[in-house]
Design a protein around this motif. Structure first.
Motif, mmCIF file in Angstrom:
data_model
loop_
_atom_site.group_PDB
_atom_site.id
_atom_site.type_symbol
_atom_site.label_atom_id
_atom_site.label_comp_id
_atom_site.label_asym_id
_atom_site.label_seq_id
_atom_site.Cartn_x
_atom_site.Cartn_y
_atom_site.Cartn_z
ATOM 1 N N TYR A 50 -74.746 72.125 33.094
ATOM 2 C CA TYR A 50 -74.273 73.382 32.526
ATOM 3 C C TYR A 50 -73.013 73.166 31.690
ATOM 4 N N LEU A 51 -72.045 72.482 32.261
ATOM 5 C CA LEU A 51 -70.739 72.337 31.611
ATOM 6 C C LEU A 51 -70.775 71.354 30.455
ATOM 7 N N GLY A 52 -71.655 70.365 30.528
ATOM 8 C CA GLY A 52 -71.732 69.372 29.467
ATOM 9 C C GLY A 52 -72.229 69.933 28.149
ATOM 10 N N GLY A 59 -65.391 64.849 33.784
ATOM 11 C CA GLY A 59 -65.497 65.141 35.207
ATOM 12 C C GLY A 59 -64.735 64.118 36.016
ATOM 13 N N VAL A 60 -64.005 64.571 37.037
ATOM 14 C CA VAL A 60 -63.246 63.657 37.883
ATOM 15 C C VAL A 60 -63.550 63.937 39.346
ATOM 16 N N ASP A 61 -63.435 62.898 40.172
ATOM 17 C CA ASP A 61 -63.673 63.032 41.601
ATOM 18 C C ASP A 61 -62.918 61.924 42.319
ATOM 19 N N SER A 78 -68.949 61.899 30.807
ATOM 20 C CA SER A 78 -67.682 61.204 31.051
ATOM 21 C C SER A 78 -67.220 61.537 32.464
ATOM 22 N N PHE A 79 -67.285 60.553 33.368
ATOM 23 C CA PHE A 79 -66.933 60.749 34.771
ATOM 24 C C PHE A 79 -65.914 59.699 35.188
#
Length: 237
Positions: A50-52, A59-61, A78-79
Protein backbone atom coordinates in the motif's frame (compact mmCIF):
# COMPACT_ATOMS: atom_id res chain seq x y z
CA UNK A 1 12.87 -3.71 26.40
CA UNK A 2 16.22 -4.70 24.96
CA UNK A 3 16.89 -5.12 21.27
CA UNK A 4 17.10 -8.88 21.71
CA UNK A 5 13.67 -8.92 23.39
CA UNK A 6 12.20 -6.83 20.61
CA UNK A 7 13.48 -9.29 18.03
CA UNK A 8 11.22 -12.08 19.35
CA UNK A 9 8.22 -12.82 17.08
CA UNK A 10 5.59 -10.16 17.75
CA UNK A 11 2.79 -10.99 15.32
CA UNK A 12 0.77 -13.88 13.94
CA UNK A 13 1.63 -15.02 10.43
CA UNK A 14 -1.99 -14.76 9.24
CA UNK A 15 -1.96 -10.99 9.76
CA UNK A 16 0.31 -10.62 6.72
CA UNK A 17 -2.59 -11.77 4.54
CA UNK A 18 -5.36 -9.85 6.33
CA UNK A 19 -5.82 -7.47 3.41
CA UNK A 20 -9.30 -6.31 4.36
CA UNK A 21 -7.95 -5.23 7.74
CA UNK A 22 -4.98 -3.47 6.18
CA UNK A 23 -7.28 -1.80 3.63
CA UNK A 24 -9.35 -0.46 6.50
CA UNK A 25 -6.36 0.95 8.38
CA UNK A 26 -4.80 2.53 5.30
CA UNK A 27 -8.13 3.93 4.19
CA UNK A 28 -8.57 5.58 7.58
CA UNK A 29 -5.14 7.23 7.30
CA UNK A 30 -5.21 7.97 3.58
CA UNK A 31 -6.18 11.69 3.81
CA UNK A 32 -2.91 12.38 5.60
CA UNK A 33 -0.43 10.59 3.33
CA UNK A 34 2.17 12.58 1.45
CA UNK A 35 4.64 11.52 -1.22
CA UNK A 36 7.59 10.65 1.02
CA UNK A 37 6.76 7.92 3.53
CA UNK A 38 8.77 6.17 6.18
CA UNK A 39 7.19 3.14 7.81
CA UNK A 40 8.41 2.47 11.34
CA UNK A 41 8.29 -1.19 12.29
CA UNK A 42 7.65 -3.05 9.05
CA UNK A 43 6.85 -6.35 10.80
CA UNK A 44 5.42 -8.75 8.22
CA UNK A 45 6.15 -6.21 5.47
CA UNK A 46 2.76 -6.32 3.75
CA UNK A 47 2.00 -2.64 4.27
CA UNK A 48 4.59 -1.97 1.58
CA UNK A 49 1.98 -3.11 -0.96
CA UNK A 50 0.00 0.00 0.00
CA UNK A 51 2.62 2.53 1.09
CA UNK A 52 5.10 1.76 -1.66
CA UNK A 53 2.63 3.09 -4.24
CA UNK A 54 2.49 6.54 -2.69
CA UNK A 55 5.93 7.74 -3.72
CA UNK A 56 9.35 7.51 -2.11
CA UNK A 57 9.22 4.80 0.55
CA UNK A 58 11.58 3.71 3.31
CA UNK A 59 10.81 0.99 5.86
CA UNK A 60 12.75 0.39 9.07
CA UNK A 61 12.59 -2.29 11.75
CA UNK A 62 14.67 -3.37 14.73
CA UNK A 63 14.35 -7.07 13.79
CA UNK A 64 16.86 -8.22 11.13
CA UNK A 65 14.60 -11.14 10.18
CA UNK A 66 11.75 -8.74 9.36
CA UNK A 67 14.08 -6.63 7.24
CA UNK A 68 15.51 -9.67 5.43
CA UNK A 69 12.10 -11.19 4.68
CA UNK A 70 10.74 -7.86 3.40
CA UNK A 71 13.74 -7.41 1.14
CA UNK A 72 13.17 -10.91 -0.23
CA UNK A 73 9.44 -10.34 -0.83
CA UNK A 74 9.81 -6.82 -2.23
CA UNK A 75 13.28 -6.44 -3.76
CA UNK A 76 12.30 -3.07 -5.24
CA UNK A 77 11.58 -1.66 -1.77
CA UNK A 78 13.91 0.11 0.65
CA UNK A 79 14.13 -1.68 4.02
CA UNK A 80 16.66 -0.94 6.73
CA UNK A 81 17.62 -2.05 10.22
CA UNK A 82 17.13 0.69 12.82
CA UNK A 83 16.31 1.32 16.46
CA UNK A 84 13.97 4.32 16.48
CA UNK A 85 14.90 5.24 20.04
CA UNK A 86 18.58 5.62 19.14
CA UNK A 87 20.54 8.76 18.42
CA UNK A 88 21.74 7.10 15.20
CA UNK A 89 18.16 6.93 13.93
CA UNK A 90 17.50 10.54 14.86
CA UNK A 91 20.65 11.79 13.16
CA UNK A 92 19.99 9.71 10.03
CA UNK A 93 16.66 11.51 9.51
CA UNK A 94 17.17 15.25 10.07
CA UNK A 95 14.08 17.49 10.22
CA UNK A 96 12.32 17.68 6.86
CA UNK A 97 13.41 14.22 5.70
CA UNK A 98 9.85 13.00 4.99
CA UNK A 99 6.28 14.28 4.95
CA UNK A 100 4.66 11.14 6.39
CA UNK A 101 5.67 8.74 9.16
CA UNK A 102 3.49 5.64 9.60
CA UNK A 103 3.86 3.58 12.77
CA UNK A 104 1.44 0.67 13.28
CA UNK A 105 1.64 -1.47 16.42
CA UNK A 106 5.18 -0.51 17.40
CA UNK A 107 5.53 1.89 20.33
CA UNK A 108 3.71 -0.45 22.73
CA UNK A 109 6.86 -2.61 22.44
CA UNK A 110 9.12 0.25 23.52
CA UNK A 111 9.69 1.19 27.15
CA UNK A 112 10.56 4.81 26.35
CA UNK A 113 7.68 5.49 23.98
CA UNK A 114 8.04 9.25 24.42
CA UNK A 115 11.54 9.17 22.94
CA UNK A 116 10.31 7.04 20.05
CA UNK A 117 7.52 9.52 19.22
CA UNK A 118 9.91 12.46 19.51
CA UNK A 119 12.41 10.87 17.13
CA UNK A 120 9.70 10.07 14.57
CA UNK A 121 8.25 13.58 14.76
CA UNK A 122 11.71 15.07 14.38
CA UNK A 123 12.05 13.57 10.88
CA UNK A 124 8.95 15.32 9.55
CA UNK A 125 8.83 18.46 7.44
CA UNK A 126 6.58 21.22 8.84
CA UNK A 127 2.99 20.29 8.07
CA UNK A 128 3.92 16.61 7.66
CA UNK A 129 1.92 13.92 9.44
CA UNK A 130 2.74 11.31 12.04
CA UNK A 131 0.24 8.42 11.89
CA UNK A 132 0.30 6.05 14.87
CA UNK A 133 -1.83 2.98 15.56
CA UNK A 134 -1.44 1.16 18.89
CA UNK A 135 -3.33 -1.47 20.92
CA UNK A 136 -6.03 0.19 23.02
CA UNK A 137 -7.21 -0.10 26.62
CA UNK A 138 -5.17 -1.78 29.35
CA UNK A 139 -8.32 -3.61 30.47
CA UNK A 140 -7.91 -5.80 27.37
CA UNK A 141 -4.33 -6.82 28.23
CA UNK A 142 -3.84 -10.59 28.21
CA UNK A 143 -1.63 -13.46 27.11
CA UNK A 144 -1.53 -12.26 23.50
CA UNK A 145 -0.09 -8.91 24.65
CA UNK A 146 2.45 -10.65 26.86
CA UNK A 147 3.54 -12.94 24.03
CA UNK A 148 3.85 -9.93 21.71
CA UNK A 149 6.07 -8.12 24.20
CA UNK A 150 3.68 -5.24 24.87
CA UNK A 151 4.60 -2.93 27.70
CA UNK A 152 1.14 -1.42 27.65
CA UNK A 153 -2.12 -0.82 25.82
CA UNK A 154 -3.15 2.80 25.34
CA UNK A 155 -5.99 5.06 26.30
CA UNK A 156 -6.15 8.67 25.12
CA UNK A 157 -4.31 10.21 28.11
CA UNK A 158 -1.48 7.68 27.79
CA UNK A 159 -1.06 8.49 24.10
CA UNK A 160 -1.00 12.21 24.87
CA UNK A 161 1.72 11.49 27.44
CA UNK A 162 3.74 9.59 24.81
CA UNK A 163 3.45 12.59 22.48
CA UNK A 164 4.27 15.21 25.13
CA UNK A 165 7.14 17.50 24.19
CA UNK A 166 7.30 16.36 20.56
CA UNK A 167 6.98 19.15 17.94
CA UNK A 168 3.51 18.07 16.85
CA UNK A 169 -0.15 18.96 17.29
CA UNK A 170 -2.75 16.23 17.65
CA UNK A 171 -5.41 16.32 14.92
CA UNK A 172 -7.25 13.08 15.68
CA UNK A 173 -7.25 10.67 18.60
CA UNK A 174 -9.85 7.93 18.39
CA UNK A 175 -10.51 4.28 19.05
CA UNK A 176 -10.73 1.82 16.16
CA UNK A 177 -12.24 -1.62 15.49
CA UNK A 178 -14.77 -2.31 18.28
CA UNK A 179 -15.57 -5.93 17.42
CA UNK A 180 -11.85 -6.67 17.31
CA UNK A 181 -11.64 -5.15 20.78
CA UNK A 182 -14.41 -7.40 22.04
CA UNK A 183 -12.66 -10.45 20.58
CA UNK A 184 -9.36 -9.39 22.17
CA UNK A 185 -11.12 -9.04 25.54
CA UNK A 186 -12.52 -12.56 25.24
CA UNK A 187 -9.05 -13.82 24.35
CA UNK A 188 -7.66 -12.20 27.51
CA UNK A 189 -9.43 -14.93 29.52
CA UNK A 190 -7.84 -17.75 27.49
CA UNK A 191 -4.38 -19.23 27.85
CA UNK A 192 -2.21 -18.89 24.75
CA UNK A 193 1.21 -20.38 24.14
CA UNK A 194 2.06 -18.65 20.89
CA UNK A 195 0.92 -15.75 18.75
CA UNK A 196 1.32 -17.99 15.73
CA UNK A 197 -0.70 -21.03 16.74
CA UNK A 198 -3.46 -22.33 14.50
CA UNK A 199 -6.30 -21.07 16.71
CA UNK A 200 -5.05 -17.47 16.71
CA UNK A 201 -4.41 -17.50 12.96
CA UNK A 202 -7.88 -18.98 12.33
CA UNK A 203 -9.45 -16.16 14.33
CA UNK A 204 -7.61 -13.59 12.24
CA UNK A 205 -8.77 -15.15 8.97
CA UNK A 206 -12.38 -15.38 10.13
CA UNK A 207 -12.35 -11.80 11.36
CA UNK A 208 -10.80 -10.47 8.16
CA UNK A 209 -13.28 -12.26 5.91
CA UNK A 210 -16.56 -12.25 7.84
CA UNK A 211 -16.51 -10.03 10.96
CA UNK A 212 -14.64 -6.93 9.83
CA UNK A 213 -17.58 -5.47 7.85
CA UNK A 214 -19.68 -5.51 11.03
CA UNK A 215 -16.92 -3.85 13.05
CA UNK A 216 -16.50 -1.24 10.35
CA UNK A 217 -20.22 -0.48 10.48
CA UNK A 218 -20.22 -0.10 14.28
CA UNK A 219 -16.93 1.82 14.47
CA UNK A 220 -18.35 5.37 14.07
CA UNK A 221 -20.53 4.76 17.14
CA UNK A 222 -17.70 3.58 19.42
CA UNK A 223 -14.63 5.51 18.31
CA UNK A 224 -14.94 7.91 21.22
CA UNK A 225 -14.59 5.26 23.93
CA UNK A 226 -13.80 1.70 22.73
CA UNK A 227 -11.83 -0.29 20.17
CA UNK A 228 -9.07 -2.83 19.75
CA UNK A 229 -6.74 -0.03 18.68
CA UNK A 230 -6.20 3.67 19.17
CA UNK A 231 -5.32 5.88 16.18
CA UNK A 232 -3.36 9.10 16.63
CA UNK A 233 -2.95 11.58 13.79
CA UNK A 234 -0.51 14.41 14.46
CA UNK A 235 0.93 17.25 12.36
CA UNK A 236 4.46 18.61 12.57
CA UNK A 237 4.51 22.18 13.79
Amino acid sequence: MSASDQMAPTFSSAIADAHNYMDWIIGTMRPYFGREVIEIGIGHGSYYEYLGKLGRYRGVDIDPDNVASSRARYPEGSFELADITSEEFRSSLPPGSVDTVVCCNVIEHIEDDNRAVSNMANALAPGGHLLILVPALQQLYGDLDRLAGHYRRYNKPLMLKACAGAPIEILELRYFNPIGGLAWWINSFAKHRSLDDSAVNAQIRIFDKYVLPISRLVDPLTRGFFGQSLICVARRT
